[in-house]
Design an enzyme around this catalytic site. Structure first.
Site: not given
Lengths: 383, 136
Positions: A128-130
């Protein structure tokens, strides 16, 4: 008479420090006592240029947009560590792609120093963050945010001599060993070698500023396999490989003159590194230590064809003569590390100090006074 | 058939009578075109080997098994000296004394006249700076 780091550095800044290489001071010692040497000389420089397989570099690539958490990373087709956060990696000198055994981590490190372009390809699962899952691009010395050489074990204090008693050629990290002890190879710079000029590491510790790959670097820690328990001879020299240093320095400032990728037949890739350590002459004991000569530095001869069996001992004067004798048999000897380059390193470090560009540092933490190396125990593992 | 090759001998091989052996035991017709060899020093023979294909192959195997190096005519070893770090690894492997290193300057010396083209340096150089070149 004693002398402090502060006094030496004051002289270096004024341009009045007397600096000599370890070879020069060993010649002086033929006629002078340690007391006289201490009076005349402030700093002694050392050097070595050899294969140091436990070397490597941390790199940071920067984040692409959208960003990726690199989990599998290749540089010029060589798999390197994906075990650090997002866009960091560690390139170890022996990292390699079995399909191309003559190009590996050591060569990647040299290519970065040379400013060459490298192909970076990396994969992540996408988080989700990368969110990105794949990237392929070109990187080089100038696009990397950081390139830091950080090696857990460099500049071994003394090293074994390798020979081969079997009837077959052995291809080893000590070079090509011909059958029936037709040759023997050695790998220490002898009287010029850094850790042989301060054998108990009285002046070498964490934070010691050194020559590393053509620029100023530092001793980061005691090296792995740091061993204080090897037997010493009457001159205080450990016989066989003993102490080591961990080193750190800015790869971007280094030079391919002193950082070279290498490949040993049937062994793999490694990195030839240039390391030089200045030894401050603080007292007579240190003046005596730096006066050590090749004939006083002894080491073990081992059978690399047969589980490193101990065959005998010899010294560096004999090794450098091109021929040693073992149980009545003459064996041709040759080096594996470059004395030619080691001399350039010691001379360069001498020049830096004479010009006032390089001052000496007192270790912020000494090396361990007692440290030994345990073998790996093999125990039953329950499935 | 007939085959023109260069046979190279390390110093210790000059005490044996290999030419006699391959004539007698392998039925080879040998013609020595050029000899540059000395007892105890080693050297090279430029020869033509004549005989059946299998006989020549067997004779060549006998020679190489005994340490004689066989190369096509005109092959030479080239060194990229510019990138040489003068470590000495090739001198350790070199059986003929063509590659040497030592006092006073400890740089690498390569004497092609002594080279027997055994190619151990090609494998032994950690920088991979040696190559074999062919020229008739």
């Amino acid at each position: 008479m004693t002398r402090s780091y502060q006094e030496i550095n004051e002289k270096i800044r004024k341009g009045t420090a007397v600096v000599m290489t370890a070879e020069e001071v060993s010649r002086m010692a033929e006629e002078m006592s340690p007391r006289e040497i201490l009076k005349r000389v402030d700093v002694v420089t050392t050097g070595t240029f050899g294969a140091m397989c436990s070397s490597g570099a941390f790199l940071n690539f920067g984040h692409p947009s959208p960003s990726i958490r690199m989990e599998r990373i290749e540089l010029n087709g060589v798999p390197v560590s994906g075990g650090l956060a997002a866009v960091d990696t560690y390139v170890g000198a022996t990292d390699c792609n079995p399909a191309n055994p003559n190009y590996g981590g050591g060569h990647i490190i040299e290519d970065i120093v040379a400013g060459k372009d490298l192909v970076l390809e990396a994969w992540g699962k996408g988080t989700d963050c990368y969110p990105r899952k794949h990237v392929k691009t070109i990187v080089n010395r100038d696009t990397l945010n950081e390139a830091v050489l950080c090696s857990p074990r460099n500049a071994y204090q003394n090293y074994n001599v390798a020979t081969n008693t079997t009837d077959r050629i052995k291809y080893t990290y000590m070079g090509t060993l011909l059958p029936h002890m037709k040759n023997a190879s050695y790998s220490s710079a002898g009287e010029l070698s850094p850790l042989l000029n301060d054998p108990e590491c009285r002046t070498i510790g964490m934070g010691t500023r050194i020559f590393l790959g053509g620029t100023q670097g530092y001793v980061a820690w005691n090296g792995t396999q740091f061993n204080t328990t090897k037997p010493t001879n009457e001159y205080g020299i450990p016989i066989g490989n003993a102490r080591t240093i961990a080193t750190i320095g800015n790869l971007k400032d280094m030079s391919t003159e002193f950082v070279r990728g290498a490949a040993f037949e049937k062994y793999g890739t490694t990195l030839y590194m240039g390391v030089g350590v200045p030894i401050p002459l603080l007292d007579e004991d240190l003046a005596m230590r730096v006066s050590i000569r090749n004939r006083q530095i002894e080491t073990n001869i081992q059978d690399y064809g047969n589980g490193y069996t101990h065959l005998g001992t010899t010294n560096y004067e004999a090794l450098r003569s091109g021929c040693i004798e073992l149980n009545g048999k003459k064996i041709r000897t040759a080096p594996m590390s470059s004395l030619y380059k080691a001399r350039i390193i010691a001379a360069t470090l001498k020049e830096w100090i004479e010009r006032g560009e390089f001052t000496l540092t007192e270790p912020v933490r000494p090396m361990p006074s007692v440290s030994s190396v345990s073998p790996l125990k093999i125990v039953e593992v329950e499935e | 058939m007939e085959k023109k090759v260069v046979l190279s001998f390390a110093p210790e091989l000059t005490f044996r009578s290999f030419m006699n052996d391959i004539i007698r035991d392998y039925n080879i017709n040998i013609n020595i075109i050029k000899a540059d060899i000395e007892i105890a020093k080693g050297g090279k023979l430029l020869v033509t080997l004549g005989g059946e294909e299998e006989e020549i192959a067997a004779a060549e195997k006998f020679l190489t098994d005994n340490g004689v190096v066989i190369n096509p005519m005109g092959s030479t070893i080239k060194l990229n000296k510019e990138r040489c770090i003068a470590c000495g690894a090739c001198t350790s492997a070199c059986p003929s004394g063509a590659l040497t290193i030592g006092a006073p300057d400890w740089t690498l010396n390569f004497n092609p006249d002594k080279c027997i083209i055994c190619k151990l340096c090609v494998k032994s150089c950690p920088m991979k700076l040696f190559s074999v070149e062919f020229a008739e």
